[in-house]
Scaffold this active site. Structure first.
Site, PDB file in Angstrom:
ATOM      1  N   LEU A  88     -35.983  -6.330  -0.354  1.00  0.00           N
ATOM      2  CA  LEU A  88     -37.364  -5.867  -0.464  1.00  0.00           C
ATOM      3  C   LEU A  88     -37.796  -5.127   0.805  1.00  0.00           C
ATOM      4  CD1 LEU A  88     -39.350  -8.725  -2.264  1.00  0.00           C
ATOM      5  CD2 LEU A  88     -38.555  -6.549  -3.202  1.00  0.00           C
ATOM      6  N   LYS A 119     -22.237   4.372  -6.889  1.00  0.00           N
ATOM      7  CA  LYS A 119     -21.210   4.588  -7.905  1.00  0.00           C
ATOM      8  C   LYS A 119     -21.304   3.569  -9.029  1.00  0.00           C
ATOM      9  CE  LYS A 119     -17.179   1.998  -6.124  1.00  0.00           C
ATOM     10  NZ  LYS A 119     -16.885   1.247  -7.356  1.00  0.00           N
ATOM     11  N   ASP A 167       0.850  -1.179   0.000  1.00  0.00           N
ATOM     12  CA  ASP A 167       0.000   0.000   0.000  1.00  0.00           C
ATOM     13  C   ASP A 167       0.886   1.229   0.000  1.00  0.00           C
ATOM     14  OD1 ASP A 167      -3.213   0.369   0.708  1.00  0.00           O
ATOM     15  OD2 ASP A 167      -2.006   2.122   1.226  1.00  0.00           O
ATOM     16  N   CYS A 170     -20.814   1.213  -2.903  1.00  0.00           N
ATOM     17  CA  CYS A 170     -20.897   0.428  -4.142  1.00  0.00           C
ATOM     18  C   CYS A 170     -22.090   0.778  -5.016  1.00  0.00           C
ATOM     19  CB  CYS A 170     -20.929  -1.065  -3.817  1.00  0.00           C
ATOM     20  SG  CYS A 170     -19.381  -1.691  -3.129  1.00  0.00           S
ATOM     21  N   ARG A 193     -19.972  -8.107   0.865  1.00  0.00           N
ATOM     22  CA  ARG A 193     -20.900  -7.210   1.533  1.00  0.00           C
ATOM     23  C   ARG A 193     -20.283  -6.731   2.837  1.00  0.00           C
ATOM     24  NH1 ARG A 193     -25.868 -11.220   1.786  1.00  0.00           N
ATOM     25  NH2 ARG A 193     -24.085 -12.639   2.036  1.00  0.00           N
ATOM     26  N   GLU A 194     -20.194  -5.431   3.007  1.00  0.00           N
ATOM     27  CA  GLU A 194     -19.649  -4.906   4.249  1.00  0.00           C
ATOM     28  C   GLU A 194     -20.518  -5.380   5.415  1.00  0.00           C
ATOM     29  OE1 GLU A 194     -18.284  -0.873   4.389  1.00  0.00           O
ATOM     30  OE2 GLU A 194     -18.265  -0.751   2.197  1.00  0.00           O
ATOM     31  N   ALA A 251     -38.471  -1.729   2.326  1.00  0.00           N
ATOM     32  CA  ALA A 251     -38.664  -0.320   1.950  1.00  0.00           C
ATOM     33  C   ALA A 251     -37.984   0.591   2.964  1.00  0.00           C
ATOM     34  CB  ALA A 251     -40.153  -0.009   1.878  1.00  0.00           C
ATOM     35  N   LYS A 278     -20.283  -8.003 -12.502  1.00  0.00           N
ATOM     36  CA  LYS A 278     -20.192  -7.194 -11.288  1.00  0.00           C
ATOM     37  C   LYS A 278     -21.161  -6.023 -11.342  1.00  0.00           C
ATOM     38  CE  LYS A 278     -18.566  -5.024  -7.640  1.00  0.00           C
ATOM     39  NZ  LYS A 278     -18.803  -5.478  -6.270  1.00  0.00           N
ATOM     40  N   PHE A 312     -17.423  -9.657  -4.604  1.00  0.00           N
ATOM     41  CA  PHE A 312     -18.835  -9.566  -4.239  1.00  0.00           C
ATOM     42  C   PHE A 312     -18.958  -9.604  -2.716  1.00  0.00           C
ATOM     43  CE2 PHE A 312     -18.587 -11.601  -8.406  1.00  0.00           C
ATOM     44  CZ  PHE A 312     -19.435 -10.787  -9.165  1.00  0.00           C
TER      45      PHE A 312
END
Length: 342
Positions: free
Chosen positions: A243, A256, A28, A253, A147-148, A245, A197, A145
């Protein structure tokens, strides 16, 4: 194997591959991040990730020098950010920097694109590498793929692993890294992998905007959207996920990626009408929250409101494009005070 960019996706990728028994070199450009990881401090919040670092310290190396990575690694994952530009395109400046830093000669290695990049990026990178005489660099698209909030389990128990390659041997090498995971492997070309993706995230965002539209109509016809969603979700063709609401989608993600896919379509001369409607519905849904509040309590000026939850979803500290930011800002603009809890 190596990982370029130890942000959210890069760190989860590195830690999980290490837990599968691989030696991983992480590079990094942020000195503080590298120092933190070397000293056992995790730069992100994600359930279970600290245990992986503690358990696999001996398999993880952190460096600021890209040369250290290419001296040791024959498969290198690109996990840098591709944030949205003002126009909605994906900003590929960090990806371009990685390509510019690749060694121009040496042993063959495979560059694996984990970052979310526009459809066609793989073909462009391949053409650039060939033009620079870098046939020793293979290229594979392997979108994430994750998910946080449950990224570790998503990596270890994936619905599918997508591998897009121009050279079958390169794809085989990447597939072998996932050999211990029980998952369907989708083998395809880079452009199709890139589209999988974007299409996946765009479809989920569409589902959210759809149920919010149903909710808005339910309010007018005196139907209960929670019961409607339950009845819909029991249809196996539809499913219950996404689903619920609410105030619209947010996060790092969906906004953007939906915007980027619309931009890709526009550049190809195609009007992606459904996704433009999805974006419009989502923006309206966020703005409408203030009007709903006013209907319930009257003028907002001088009143104090509690906002329970700030991150864009549970089990994460990620505030990028969180819907809470729009709601809080809307309340403040109307003269209200806000007390927020997370």
């Amino acid at each position: 194997m190596g990982v370029l960019g130890v942000g959210y996706v890069g760190w989860v990728t590195a830690a999980c591959f290490a837990d599968l028994g691989l030696d991983v070199v992480c590079r990094d450009i942020n000195p503080q991040r590298v120092t933190d990881l070397r000293e056992g401090r995790v730069p992100i919040y994600e359930p279970g990730i600290e245990r992986l670092l503690e358990r696999n310290r001996g398999r993880l190396t952190f460096t600021l020098e890209i040369g250290d990575l290419f001296q040791r690694c024959r498969i290198v994952f690109v996990c840098v950010d591709t944030p949205p530009t003002h126009s909605g395109d994906a900003d590929l400046s960090r990806v371009s920097r990685v390509i510019d830093e690749l060694p121009s000669s040496g042993e063959r290695f495979v560059l694996v694109m984990k970052s979310t990049v526009p459809v066609g990026t793989g073909e462009k990178v391949r053409a650039e590498l060939d033009a620079r005489g870098m046939s020793h660099v293979g290229y594979v698209s392997n979108p994430e793929f994750l998910r946080e909030g449950r990224a570790v389990s998503d990596f270890m128990e994936p619905d599918r692993i997508v591998i897009g390659s121009l050279d079958d041997a390169d794809g085989d090498a990447v597939a072998a890294l996932y050999g211990d995971l029980d998952a369907t492997v989708v083998r395809t070309d880079p452009a199709s992998a890139e589209m999988i993706k974007y299409a996946s995230n765009a479809f989920l965002a569409t589902k959210i905007s759809f149920i919010n539209e149903i909710a808005n109509l339910c309010e007018r016809v005196h139907a209960d959207v929670s019961q409607v969603a339950e009845g819909m979700g029991l249809d196996k063709r539809i499913g219950a996920a996404f689903l619920q609401a609410g105030a619209g989608y947010g996060g790092s993600c969906f906004p953007k990626d939906v915007s980027a896919l619309v931009q890709i379509a526009d550049k190809e001369g195609y009007q992606f009408q459904i996704l433009k409607a999805v974006m419009a519905v989502n923006e309206w849904q966020k703005r409408s929250m203030i009007e709903r509040i006013k209907k319930l309590v009257g003028p907002l000026e001088g009143k104090t409101f509690a906002v329970l939850g700030l991150a864009f979803k549970a089990n994460t500290d990620d505030m990028r494009d969180a819907v809470s930011l729009d709601v809080v800002q809307g309340l403040i603009e109307k003269g209200a005070r806000v007390r927020a809890y997370d």
